[in-house]
Structure formats: C-alpha cells, structure tokens
Design a protein around this motif. Structure first.
Motif, PDB file in Angstrom:
ATOM      1  N   ALA A 297       0.944  -1.351   0.238  1.00  0.00           N
ATOM      2  CA  ALA A 297      -0.053   0.067   0.261  1.00  0.00           C
ATOM      3  C   ALA A 297       0.770   1.305   0.110  1.00  0.00           C
ATOM      4  CB  ALA A 297      -1.074  -0.028   1.147  1.00  0.00           C
ATOM      5  N   GLY A 300       2.322   1.690  -3.549  1.00  0.00           N
ATOM      6  CA  GLY A 300       1.316   1.900  -4.423  1.00  0.00           C
ATOM      7  C   GLY A 300       1.191   1.063  -5.294  1.00  0.00           C
ATOM      8  N   GLU A 302      -1.234  -1.286  -5.962  1.00  0.00           N
ATOM      9  CA  GLU A 302      -2.529  -1.501  -5.520  1.00  0.00           C
ATOM     10  C   GLU A 302      -2.728  -3.072  -5.705  1.00  0.00           C
ATOM     11  OE1 GLU A 302      -7.040   0.406  -6.195  1.00  0.00           O
ATOM     12  OE2 GLU A 302      -5.356   1.172  -7.293  1.00  0.00           O
ATOM     13  N   ARG A 303      -2.951  -3.647  -6.813  1.00  0.00           N
ATOM     14  CA  ARG A 303      -3.286  -5.043  -7.350  1.00  0.00           C
ATOM     15  C   ARG A 303      -2.601  -5.943  -6.310  1.00  0.00           C
ATOM     16  NH1 ARG A 303      -3.153  -7.150 -13.299  1.00  0.00           N
ATOM     17  NH2 ARG A 303      -4.756  -5.146 -13.475  1.00  0.00           N
ATOM     18  N   HIS A 331      -6.168  -0.756   3.517  1.00  0.00           N
ATOM     19  CA  HIS A 331      -7.249  -0.468   2.565  1.00  0.00           C
ATOM     20  C   HIS A 331      -7.512   1.121   2.494  1.00  0.00           C
ATOM     21  CE1 HIS A 331     -10.119  -0.873  -0.680  1.00  0.00           C
ATOM     22  NE2 HIS A 331     -11.064  -0.292  -0.052  1.00  0.00           N
ATOM     23  N   MET A 334      -4.428   2.602   0.978  1.00  0.00           N
ATOM     24  CA  MET A 334      -4.454   2.695  -0.429  1.00  0.00           C
ATOM     25  C   MET A 334      -5.410   3.475  -1.097  1.00  0.00           C
ATOM     26  SD  MET A 334      -2.817   0.470  -2.835  1.00  0.00           S
ATOM     27  CE  MET A 334      -2.441   2.061  -3.668  1.00  0.00           C
ATOM     28  N   ARG A 337      -3.493   6.866  -1.320  1.00  0.00           N
ATOM     29  CA  ARG A 337      -2.482   6.817  -2.389  1.00  0.00           C
ATOM     30  C   ARG A 337      -2.989   6.941  -3.782  1.00  0.00           C
ATOM     31  NH1 ARG A 337       2.472   5.653  -0.079  1.00  0.00           N
ATOM     32  NH2 ARG A 337       2.286   6.528   2.207  1.00  0.00           N
ATOM     33  N   SER A 338      -4.261   6.258  -3.640  1.00  0.00           N
ATOM     34  CA  SER A 338      -4.866   6.401  -5.039  1.00  0.00           C
ATOM     35  C   SER A 338      -5.604   7.829  -5.444  1.00  0.00           C
ATOM     36  CB  SER A 338      -5.833   5.191  -5.275  1.00  0.00           C
ATOM     37  OG  SER A 338      -5.302   3.906  -5.130  1.00  0.00           O
TER      38      SER A 338
END
Length: 374
Positions: A297, A300, A302-303, A331, A334, A337-338
């Motif tokens: 996370a 970066g 994500e997957r 989560h 994440m 960060r997204s």
C-alpha cells in the motif's frame, strides 16, 4: 559503557544514512549555523577520544534523526544500565506490592529460568490480543523483578525479550521511550551470548519501527545489525528484512523496497512459521501477508496490495480482530494513495472505531495518523 558507546552509535547512525564523516560535519554546521564542526571532530567522537557535549548532542540528534534521549542514554555505564530499568519501568505502576516484590527477588531470589521462559511464551501469545496498557504494566512489573537476577547469559536473553516487548507498548514516535528501550534490549541481547536472541531483538525492533513509520534511521540500523550478526535464516532476520523494506518504501525508494520484499519472501519460505500460531515470536503465513499488505500500500502497488490483504484476511485467526483492523486500515491508505483522500481517511477511521477501544494499539493510532497525513 564509556564514551566509546556513544561513538559507536554516532558511527552506526551515520553509516545507516550512507554519510561520510565529512558529510556529518557539514550537516552539523548547517543546522547549528556555525562552521566549527569538522571531520576530525566526528572522528574523535566515533573513536571515543572525545565525548560530544550537550550542544553538539542536540544537533547530532537533529541531523541523525533520533531523539536526544537516545544519544544521552548511550553514555551510561553498566551499573546505570541495570538500575535504570527500575527507574523507568516502575513509573507506570508504582505500588507497595511492586516495590515489595522487587526486594523479595533481591533477598530471596525470583522465578527460576524455566518459569521465566514460560512467562515469555505467555507474553508472546498475550501480546496478540491484550491492550498495550495492560501488557506494559505486566512487563514493567517483571522488569523490576528480573533485574535482580541478571547473573547469567540466559537471564539476559529473557530480559532482552521483555525489554523489546516493553518498547512495543510505546509509540515509535515517542522515541525517547520506544527507541531507548529497543537499544537497551539490544545491549541485553548481546549479553545473552545467543545469536538467535541478538538477531530477533534487533529484527523485532526494525519491523516495529518500520511498520509504524517511526525513527527510520534507527529501524535501518537495527535491521543492518541483525543481518550482519549471522546469515542463518530465522524469524529475526525475516523481521529485519521486512522492516528495512518498509523504511525503503517510506523513503520513496521503490526499487529497493521491491528488492527487499523478494528477499523477505525467500526468507519466509525457509524460516516462516508453519502454522497460524498467535504469538509475537512467530511469523505465520497470515502475518507475513499483513507485513506485505501495508508495504505494498505504501509502495502504491494496488493490485498486489489487494492480494496480500485478502490473503491475510483469509488465513487470519478469528481471535485476532486487531489485525483485521490493521488490514482494513491498509485499504484506507491505499485509497488515499490512489487519490481518494477523503474516502480513504473515512474508511480507516470507521475501521478503527469499529474495534473496541480496549483493543486499540499505539501502532493503529500511528497508522491512522499516517493515513491522515498522506
């Protein structure tokens, strides 16, 4: 200890930052506003030929990114080291019974070695479920007693693990407490003359500080020391490598973080715990994925972060709701960060609020701070 001890610490922290003695001197000049620090001064400090006074200690703490108390603590000798256990540990739980038991241990002897080892095993399990305040009081009590019995390497090993656990009950951001106790634990571990203990204590400190995102140079230092003691695959070495990976991710060194993650996976295959043991001394499959979930996370990725988080959720024992909260908060990080900062912060806050307050940990609160600040 002597001035050589603080010299070794200055050198180790400098090397952890990949600085030359000249670079450290330049940084000291920059933060102090004076050009009086030289490479020769740094060399004398590191060789124990001269001890930095309060003025330079303060500036060294600033440029080396450690609390001042950590450097001051490195100047104490063996007698101070032992007696300071009581001075610090008693503070949270000063009671007549505690004082009495400390004197009883000195006069009549405390628990035998087998009893201490059994107590350590119970702590390993209790750490996973009990609150920090409860653990802190219990360990403080035992530190007062065990300091009367530090007459053999095995007892120093027990003390080292108790001190490591005690350090974990303080937030890494409060370095004057947490980092100082990790350093004491490392000193005690060295006196155990047992490499597995020496590696485990340093590795546990590295992953704790790295996971919390606190005192990164110190986390790096402990990790480096752990990996240099011996090459043998172990839980301690695994913790050290994963702690170092978190430090790299937090510093934005994605390539290094990825490289260390792969090294950690290889170590886990050789040294990870085979079962789902609920003990702080174990790194089973679910816990390795907790480490990876936060690391990815921060990275970066994500997957891969989603895969690690879902895997950890699948194998996590139902008796450990605090770690499920960790994963939910990963989560949230994440999401931030997204680009969804508001949603990510709200998600993390909701996850933490769903956990009963008595189950909250200092690490969870620090993680929420990281998410809010991201």
């Amino acid at each position: 200890m002597t001035s050589t001890s603080i010299g070794c610490l200055i050198r180790d922290l400098r090397v952890a930052l990949s600085w030359s003695q000249g670079r450290l001197a330049d940084e000291l000049c920059r933060v102090s506003g004076h050009s009086t620090a030289t490479r020769e001064d740094v060399s004398r400090w590191e060789r124990g030929k001269r001890t930095p006074g309060p003025y330079w200690l303060a500036h060294l703490a600033t440029v080396l990114e450690v609390p001042l108390h950590v450097l001051e603590d490195a100047k104490m000798d063996r007698r101070t080291f032992v007696t300071s256990l009581a001075a610090t540990a008693v503070a949270p739980v000063v009671t007549a019974d505690l004082i009495r038991e400390g004197f009883d241990a000195a006069l009549h002897g405390g628990p035998d070695t087998e009893a201490w080892l059994d107590r350590l095993a119970r702590y390993g399990a209790d750490y996973m479920t009990a609150g920090a305040a409860q653990i802190q009081q219990r360990v403080a009590h035992d530190l007062v007693v065990i300091q009367q019995q530090l007459e053999s390497p095995v007892m120093w090993g027990v003390a080292a693990k108790l001190m490591t656990l005690f350090a974990k009950t303080f937030p890494g951001a409060d370095g004057a407490k947490a980092v100082t106790w990790y350093r004491r634990a490392a000193i005690a571990a060295d006196r155990s003359e047992d490499n597995e203990t020496r590696v485990w204590v340093r590795g546990r400190a590295a992953i704790a500080l790295g996971y919390e995102g606190a005192a990164l140079p110190v986390a790096d230092l402990f990790a480096e020391q752990a990996t240099q003691i011996e090459d043998k695959p172990s839980i301690g070495r695994l913790n050290a490598v994963m702690g170092k990976a978190h430090v790299a991710a937090l510093r934005g060194d994605d390539n290094r973080a990825t490289e260390l993650l792969y090294e950690g996976k290889r170590l886990f295959d050789r040294a990870g715990s085979d079962d789902v043991a609920s003990s702080d001394y174990a790194v089973p499959f679910w816990r390795m994925n907790v480490f990876m979930s936060l690391l990815l996370a921060r990275h970066g990725a994500e997957r891969n972060a989603i895969v690690a988080r879902e895997t950890a959720m699948e194998y996590l024992p139902a008796t450990l709701p605090r770690f499920r909260t960790h994963l939910e908060m990963h989560h949230g990080l994440m999401m931030v960060r997204s680009g969804d900062r508001k949603g990510g912060v709200a998600y993390a806050e909701e996850a933490l609020n769903a956990l009963p307050p008595e189950k909250h940990s200092l690490t969870l609160r620090m993680l929420l701070g990281e998410i809010r600040d991201s």
